[in-house]
Design an enzyme around this catalytic site. Structure first.
Site, mmCIF file in Angstrom:
data_model
loop_
_atom_site.group_PDB
_atom_site.id
_atom_site.type_symbol
_atom_site.label_atom_id
_atom_site.label_comp_id
_atom_site.label_asym_id
_atom_site.label_seq_id
_atom_site.Cartn_x
_atom_site.Cartn_y
_atom_site.Cartn_z
ATOM 1 N N ASP A 146 1.161 4.069 -2.941
ATOM 2 C CA ASP A 146 0.698 5.448 -2.737
ATOM 3 C C ASP A 146 1.763 6.460 -3.158
ATOM 4 O O ASP A 146 1.471 7.421 -3.872
ATOM 5 C CB ASP A 146 0.332 5.674 -1.260
ATOM 6 C CG ASP A 146 -0.968 4.975 -0.873
ATOM 7 O OD1 ASP A 146 -1.757 4.641 -1.776
ATOM 8 O OD2 ASP A 146 -1.185 4.751 0.343
ATOM 9 N N SER A 157 -7.272 1.742 -3.854
ATOM 10 C CA SER A 157 -6.070 2.258 -3.202
ATOM 11 C C SER A 157 -5.218 3.072 -4.140
ATOM 12 O O SER A 157 -4.537 3.995 -3.720
ATOM 13 C CB SER A 157 -5.189 1.092 -2.769
ATOM 14 O OG SER A 157 -5.598 0.597 -1.567
ATOM 15 N N GLU A 162 0.828 -1.206 0.000
ATOM 16 C CA GLU A 162 0.000 0.000 0.000
ATOM 17 C C GLU A 162 0.864 1.257 0.000
ATOM 18 O O GLU A 162 0.671 2.165 -0.816
ATOM 19 C CB GLU A 162 -0.914 -0.015 1.229
ATOM 20 C CG GLU A 162 -1.812 1.198 1.358
ATOM 21 C CD GLU A 162 -2.825 1.274 0.237
ATOM 22 O OE1 GLU A 162 -3.592 0.314 0.070
ATOM 23 O OE2 GLU A 162 -2.840 2.280 -0.498
#
Ligand SMILES: *[C@@H]1O[C@H](CO)[C@@H](O)[C@H](O)[C@H]1NC(C)=O
Ligand SMILES: *[C@@H]1O[C@H](CO)[C@@H](O)[C@H](O)[C@H]1NC(C)=O
Ligand SMILES: *[C@@H]1O[C@H](CO)[C@@H](O)[C@H](O)[C@H]1NC(C)=O
Ligand SMILES: *[C@@H]1O[C@H](CO)[C@@H](O)[C@H](O)[C@H]1NC(C)=O
Ligand SMILES: *[C@@H]1O[C@H](CO)[C@@H](O)[C@H](O)[C@H]1NC(C)=O
Ligand SMILES: CC(=O)N[C@H]1CO[C@H](CO)[C@@H](O)[C@@H]1O
Length: 667
Positions: free
Chosen positions: A313, A584, A309
Site C-alpha cells: 500500500d 489490494s 499488504e
C-alpha cells in the site's frame, strides 16, 4: 419493585407462552424459529437478574439518506460538494423529540425513575438497567438463558416481546430481546475473513500473491519492461500522472493527508526505504505515514515480520502522492488483529467507531453499537486495556481499504448498519475506496464451499462485503499482458493458479444479494445486460435466491465501480524484491489519484470530491474503458469485460488529465 397491574386488563388478555398480554399491547418482535436450531432454551432468568436494557429509537430520515447523499454528490446537483457537518448528520437522522418523549413517558409511567434513564449522545437510544422482573412486566415477555449447541455461548433473550400500540412506531427494537446472534465470528474468521485476509487484499500472514525475487528489478524510467514488472513509472505512464504534483510554494496542504487502513499487517521502514532508494530516489529515506492508531494497534514492525499488504500500500501510494502525507489507520490490538483464535471479524466497526463517536452507539437494523459477537470488545484483558476509542480521529478526505470478506459470512443487518455509516461519511465529503476482491465471481476457496461459491450445489456466485454497499467505491484489477505496453489498453487480470501466484487471481465482481441497484448505476447496469448479456441463469431479489438454477441476482447492486493495475507490482517486502498482485494494489493507486485531485480542488477553494460514484457513472468518458478479460469462478469464466460498465473492471481505469479537468470544472 413496581408492576403493571395485570389484573386491570384481565377482561382482555391473550396468553402467549404463558405471558399475559393486554390488548393495549402489540407484538413488536418475535424470533424466527429457524434461528433457534442451534440454540437451546435453558432455565428462566432469575427475577432479580439485572438486564442492560437498550431501546433503539426509530431514527428519522434514514430512508432519505440516499437522496441527501445524491444531492451533494451528483454532478448535476446545484448542491454538489456542499457536504454536511457531523452535527448536521446527527441532527438529520436523530429520532424526533416526540419519539424520545413518548417512549420516555411510557417508561416513567411503568415506574422507571427518569433518573435511571440515559439518552445517548447521538440521541439514538435510551438505556437503563432493569431487573428481569421489571423487563418482563414492561415488555410482556419471558426471559430465559439460551445456550448455543456447538459453541457453548450463553445469552439472555426472550422469544418475543410486546409494546403498547402507541409506542410501536417509535421503537426500532429493544435489547436484550429476541436477538440470538450465533457466535458466527469463528466461522467468519476461519472460512471467510481470514481466508481472504491472508491474501494481499487482506494481508494476514505471508503475502500469497507475491513472488519473491522472481522478476528482474527493472530500471526506473524504463517503460519497456512494464509487461513484466509494474514500477511507479509504469503506473504514472498508464494513467498519465505527472511526477510531482504542483503545490503552491512546494508544500502540500495539511488538510489533505490520505488515509490507509490496515489490520493485522504491519509495514517495515526498511522495506519502504529499499523501495524508495531503488524506484523513487526523490522520496527521502525514512518517509513514513502519520500514525492514527486505533484500540491499541502499533506499527511499524521489524523487517522480518513486514506485512505484504502494508508494504504494498505505501510503496504504491507514496510515489503517486509524495510530498503529500499518508495517515495510517492501523486498527485493533495484537490479540484481535493477529491471534488466529480471536473470534472477531475485524469487520471495520472499531475503525468506524474511531472516526465517528456516534457510530459507537447508534442503532439501526436491529443493532446498537458494536456487536459483541462479531466486533472486538475493549478493554481487552489480552491486549489494549483502554476503553473503545470513539470519535478520536477526524477522517481523512480519502481512505483506501484493501480488506474485506463475503456478504454470505456476515449478518445482513450488520452490513446494512455499516453501509449507513458509509453513506454518512459520504455526506460529510469523504471518499471510501475498497478492493473488490481477488476471486472473481466466487469467494476465496473454502468460503462456504470448497470453491468459495454459494448454494447447495456450490454454483451460486458469492458477492463481497462491504463492497456491495452502494456508498463505497470498489476498485477491480487490470494487467499489462506480456508483449503489451503501457500505451495500449489494459485487460482484466486472469491469472490461473500457479501463474504466477499460488492461488488463482481475478477481479472480484458481481451483484449484491442485499442491496438493490442504486439509481446512479441503473443505466450502466441495464446497458450491460442489454448489450452483453451474461450467459448464466439469474434470479431477481434474494427472496428467490438460486431459483431455477440462477447463479446471480440480476436486481442487485453491481460492482466493481472502477479498476486500476493490480498485477506484477514491483515491491520490497521483508527485505527482498518481490512481485505482488491483487485488487489490494489497485485500490491505493486509484485512491491516491483522487487524493491528488482533491488537493487541486482544495487549492482553488473547492471542497473535496466526497462520494465519487454518481459523478463517475454520469461521466464515464473520464476513465479508460477496459473491454478485454473475465473474472472466473464457480466453474465458469465469470463475467466478461465489455464496452461500458461491466462487473469485472467497472467503468475502467483512471485517466488523470481528464479526471482532473472534470473535477476542477465542478463546483
Ligand atoms: C530498458 O530495458 C530493456 C530490457 O531490459 C533494455 O533492453 C533497454 O536497453 C533498456 N533501455 C534503457 C534506455 O535503459
Ligand atoms: C489457539 O487455540 C489453540 C487450541 O485451544 C491453542 O493450542 C493455541 O495456543 C491458541 N493460539 C493462540 C495464539 O492463542
Ligand atoms: C439470501 O438467501 C439465502 C437463501 O435463502 C440465505 O441463505 C441468505 O442468508 C440470504 N442473504 C441475505 C443477504 O439475505
Ligand atoms: C442442485 O443439483 C441438483 C441435481 O443436479 C438439482 O436437482 C437441484 O435443483 C440443484 N439445486 C440448486 C439450488 O441449483
Ligand atoms: C485479453 O485478456 C486475456 C486474458 O483474459 C489475455 O490472455 C489476452 O492477452 C488479452 N488480450 C489483449 C489484446 O490484451
Ligand atoms: C528469498 C530471499 O531472497 N531471501 C533473502 C531476503 O533478503 C535477505 C537479506 O537481504 C537474504 O538473506 C535472504 O536470502
Amino acid at each position: 419493585m413496581r408492576f403493571i397491574s395485570l389484573g386491570l386488563f384481565l377482561a382482555s388478555v391473550t396468553t402467549i407462552q404463558g405471558v399475559a398480554v393486554p390488548h393495549t399491547h402489540v407484538l413488536h418482535e418475535k424470533r424466527d424459529a429457524a434461528v433457534l436450531k442451534r440454540w437451546v432454551r435453558r432455565e428462566k432468568l432469575d427475577s432479580s437478574a439485572i438486564l442492560p436494557m437498550r431501546i433503539g429509537l426509530t431514527q428519522k430520515n434514514l430512508d432519505l439518506g440516499h437522496e441527501f447523499l445524491m444531492d451533494v454528490s451528483h454532478p448535476d446537483s446545484s448542491n454538489y460538494g456542499k457536504h454536511w457537518t457531523s452535527e448536521q448528520v446527527i441532527e438529520a437522522f436523530s429520532p424526533e423529540q416526540k419519539t424520545v418523549d413518548t417512549v420516555t413517558q411510557w417508561l416513567v409511567d411503568f415506574g422507571i425513575d427518569p433518573e435511571r434513564i440515559t439518552h445517548s449522545d447521538n440521541k439514538g437510544w435510551l438505556a437503563f438497567d432493569a431487573t428481569t422482573e421489571e423487563a418482563e412486566g414492561l415488555l410482556h415477555a419471558e426471559y430465559h438463558l439460551y445456550e448455543h449447541t456447538t459453541m457453548g455461548h450463553v445469552a439472555a433473550a426472550c422469544d418475543s416481546y410486546h409494546v403498547p400500540k402507541h409506542i410501536q412506531e417509535h421503537v426500532d427494537y429493544i435489547t436484550p430481546g429476541i436477538k440470538l446472534l450465533a457466535p458466527e465470528k469463528r466461522g467468519i474468521k476461519k472460512r471467510g475473513f481470514a481466508m481472504t485476509q491472508s491474501k494481499d487484499r487482506h494481508g494476514v500472514g505471508a503475502p500469497l500473491r507475491s513472488n519473491p525475487g522472481k522478476f528482474p528489478v527493472t530500471t526506473p524510467g524504463n517503460l519497456s519492461t512494464c509487461d513484466q514488472s509494474i514500477t511507479p513509472d509504469c503506473i504514472r505512464a498508464l494513467y498519465q500522472v505527472p511526477l510531482v504534483p504542483e503545490y503552491p510554494g512546494g508544500i502540500p496542504r495539511s488538510d489533505n493527508s490520505m488515509g490507509i487502513y490496515e489490520e493485522g499487517d504491519y509495514y517495515a521502514q526498511e522495506d519502504l526505504d529499499l523501495f524508495f532508494a531503488n524506484y523513487t530516489p526523490h522520496i527521502p529515506q525514512g518517509t513514513h505515514p502519520t500514525p492514527a492508531f486505533i484500540d491499541g494497534a502499533t506499527a511499524p514492525t521489524d523487517v522480518a515480520h513486514a506485512g505484504g499488504e502494508s508494504d504494498l500500500d505505501f510503496e504504491l501510494a507514496y510515489p503517486l502522492l509524495y510530498p503529500q502525507t499518508i495517515t495510517l489507520y492501523q486498527t485493533d490490538d495484537l490479540f484481535y488483529a493477529t491471534n488466529p483464535n480471536s473470534t472477531s471479524t475485524g469487520g471495520f466497526n472499531t475503525f468506524l467507531d474511531a472516526l465517528d463517536g456516534s457510530y459507537c452507539t447508534y442503532s439501526a437494523f436491529g443493532e446498537t453499537g458494536d456487536d459483541p459477537n462479531l466486533d472486538p470488545v475493549y478493554p481487552d484483558p489480552h491486549g489494549y486495556t483502554g476503553k473503545l476509542q470513539c470519535g478520536v480521529y477526524k477522517p481523512t478526505n480519502v481512505i483506501s481499504i484493501s480488506y474485506g470478506g463475503q456478504e454470505a459470512d456476515v449478518p445482513a443487518y450488520y452490513q446494512k448498519r455499516q453501509c449507513n455509516e458509509f453513506m454518512k461519511l459520504g455526506l460529510q465529503g469523504h471518499s471510501i475506496f475498497y478492493a473488490s476482491g481477488d476471486d472473481g465471481v466466487s469467494g476465496p476457496n473454502g468460503d462456504d464451499n470448497d470453491n468459495g461459491c454459494l448454494g447447495p450445489n456450490a454454483t451460486i456466485f458469492s458477492p463481497a462485503w462491504p463492497n456491495s454497499c452502494p456508498y463505497v467505491t470498489n476498485v477491480g484489477a487490470t494487467k499489462v499482458y506480456p508483449g503489451h505496453t503501457v500505451f495500449e489498453p489494459e485487460s482484466a487480470v486472469v491469472d490461473p493458479a500457479g501463474q504466477p501466484y499460488s492461488s488463482a487471481f481475478s477481479s472480484g465482481g458481481g451483484f449484491s444479494n442485499i442491496y438493490h441497484v442504486p439509481d446512479y448505476q441503473r443505466d450502466a447496469v441495464e446497458s450491460f445486460f442489454k448489450n452483453h448479456n451474461p450467459p448464466y441463469p439469474h434470479y431477481r431479489g434474494n427472496s428467490s435466491f438460486g431459483k431455477n438454477g440462477g447463479v446471480f441476482n440480476r436486481a442487485g447492486r453491481g460492482y466493481p465501480d472502477v479498476a486500476a493495475n493490480g498485477d506484477n507490482i514491483a515491491t520490497y517486502n521483508a527485505g527482498n524484491f518481490s512481485s505482488s498482485g491483487g485488487t489490494s494494489a489497485s485500490t491505493p493507486i486509484f485512491a491516491s489519484i483522487i487524493n491528488r485531485i482533491n488537493e487541486a480542488r482544495l487549492n482553488v477553494n473547492k471542497n473535496p470530491i466526497g462520494f465519487i460514484n454518481p459523478a463517475l457513472y454520469a461521466h464515464p468518458e473520464i476513465l479508460n474503458d477496459i473491454t478485454n478479460g473475465t473474472n472466473p469462478g464457480c466453474g465458469t469464466v465469470g463475467f466478461s469485460a465489455a464496452p461500458g460498465w461491466d462487473p469485472v473492471t467497472g467503468l475502467g481505469t483512471p485517466n488523470y488529465p481528464k479526471m482532473l479537468a472534470f473535477f476542477l470544472s465542478l463546483p
